[in-house]
Design an enzyme around this catalytic site. Sequence first.
Site, PDB file in Angstrom:
ATOM      1  N   HIS A 150      68.020  78.440  -6.450  1.00 44.37           N
ATOM      2  CA  HIS A 150      68.964  79.086  -5.437  1.00 44.37           C
ATOM      3  C   HIS A 150      69.222  78.227  -4.577  1.00 44.37           C
ATOM      4  O   HIS A 150      70.074  78.474  -3.383  1.00 44.37           O
ATOM      5  CB  HIS A 150      67.982  80.022  -5.056  1.00 44.37           C
ATOM      6  CG  HIS A 150      68.730  81.225  -4.447  1.00 44.37           C
ATOM      7  ND1 HIS A 150      69.724  81.206  -3.604  1.00 44.37           N
ATOM      8  CD2 HIS A 150      68.902  82.504  -4.919  1.00 44.37           C
ATOM      9  CE1 HIS A 150      70.578  82.364  -3.426  1.00 44.37           C
ATOM     10  NE2 HIS A 150      69.798  83.136  -4.090  1.00 44.37           N
ATOM     11  N   ASP A 357      85.666  84.915 -17.119  1.00 44.93           N
ATOM     12  CA  ASP A 357      86.414  85.144 -18.316  1.00 44.93           C
ATOM     13  C   ASP A 357      86.341  83.827 -19.093  1.00 44.93           C
ATOM     14  O   ASP A 357      86.760  82.931 -18.845  1.00 44.93           O
ATOM     15  CB  ASP A 357      87.863  85.749 -18.209  1.00 44.93           C
ATOM     16  CG  ASP A 357      88.635  85.812 -19.614  1.00 44.93           C
ATOM     17  OD1 ASP A 357      88.114  85.956 -20.554  1.00 44.93           O
ATOM     18  OD2 ASP A 357      89.825  86.453 -19.364  1.00 44.93           O
TER      19      ASP A 357
END
Length: 420
Positions: A150, A357
């Site tokens: 992170h 996508d």
Amino acid sequence: MSVAVTKSSPVVVVGASQTPTGGIIGLSTFDMFSASAPTTLILVFEQPIDDPVGTIKKALSQALVHYHPMAGRLAGADELEPTHIVCTGEGVSFVGASASCALDDAVPLHLVDLSVRYPAKYCRLDDPLLLMQVTRFTCGGFVVGVTWNHIMADGAGMAQFLQALGELARGMPVPSVAPVRSEADSSLPRLPQPMVAEVRSYMRVRKEELLPLLDLAIPTSLVHCIKAKCGAGNCTMYDAIIAVLWRCRTRAVIPDGDENPNALMLLVIPRNVRELVGAKKGYYGNCVIFQLALATRDTVATCDIKDLVKLIRIAKEKMPGILGNTRDGRDEQHAPPERYNTLTISSLMNLGHEAVDFGSGTPSRIMWKNEQPSGMACVVCPPCKGKDTINVMSLCVRLEHSDAFLREVAALTLELSHDC
């Protein structure tokens, strides 16, 4: 049905062409909140693409040319006190995998082994900053599991990276958004050191018991009901979900025979503040601050739901002002509440993951999955396609409280449905 996942041996993916090496990127005060904690996202794609493992692996190599710090390593005093990223070009870890069934048969999907784990609880200095697994299912659908340190990126930053990965997989020559990671180029302010120290101290409390990962489906009808009770413009979808989770968890964990209704319950609300602090477009490092809502157990458990939403919104409205303060907004007169009385609720909605996508459309579902929780946390995920629910991944109650937590959500749904 049970699902067998067969994994290839991990391989190291490096940049497809020569990338800058030897550079040093200092960590911002926003990055220092994260304490080298691993986090995992699972993106589910129902529609197939040609050779998802090979396609995404190739795109990852291309993406590391533009996001070359991700191919580097942390450096500094130790895992808990890294101070910078060294652009070594060593690469990231990638695993191709195949599942023994179709996506629809893999229930519950969040329990399937769809990601790569770091070997230790913390990400170590010599660990890759990114781990990725692509799993093919017999139906042609596939799942991308991404686990990262992170300190490298927050949720919005990872969404930007995954969108770039998808663009390259679809044949675009370069990402549509030019990435920015250097602290010097990000235009970020420095957070007050006492605030950073307090949050890092909170993150270091690591003697946690294992918590069950719960997959909650909150009906959108419940959210609409709460918004209607609060009035137009006085409650967002996120506000309503926070109120549901805080109320239901508080009720579920009240000890039998409890005689302390004034015990403090602390709610931690992370917020993406890129626009607020003027971060440059394309910045993918951490840019999150935390605001706290503090109330007694009795207040959270019993007050009218619209009053709980109001309390949450007041806490959220304090956020812009805390950047110049030395504390994070907690009332000075209160001692910190018990660890188990602290709940963090964050959201993956509207960060960009739902737009990823790889060539066959956007994900049908996005899940958060952490093996090593640092505290009690719920993560609100983007709605599943075709479902009239909002999914929340929860690591926030002990096993003995998990059934009660689920019952409280169902009871609140039924209770408020009579009012709407």
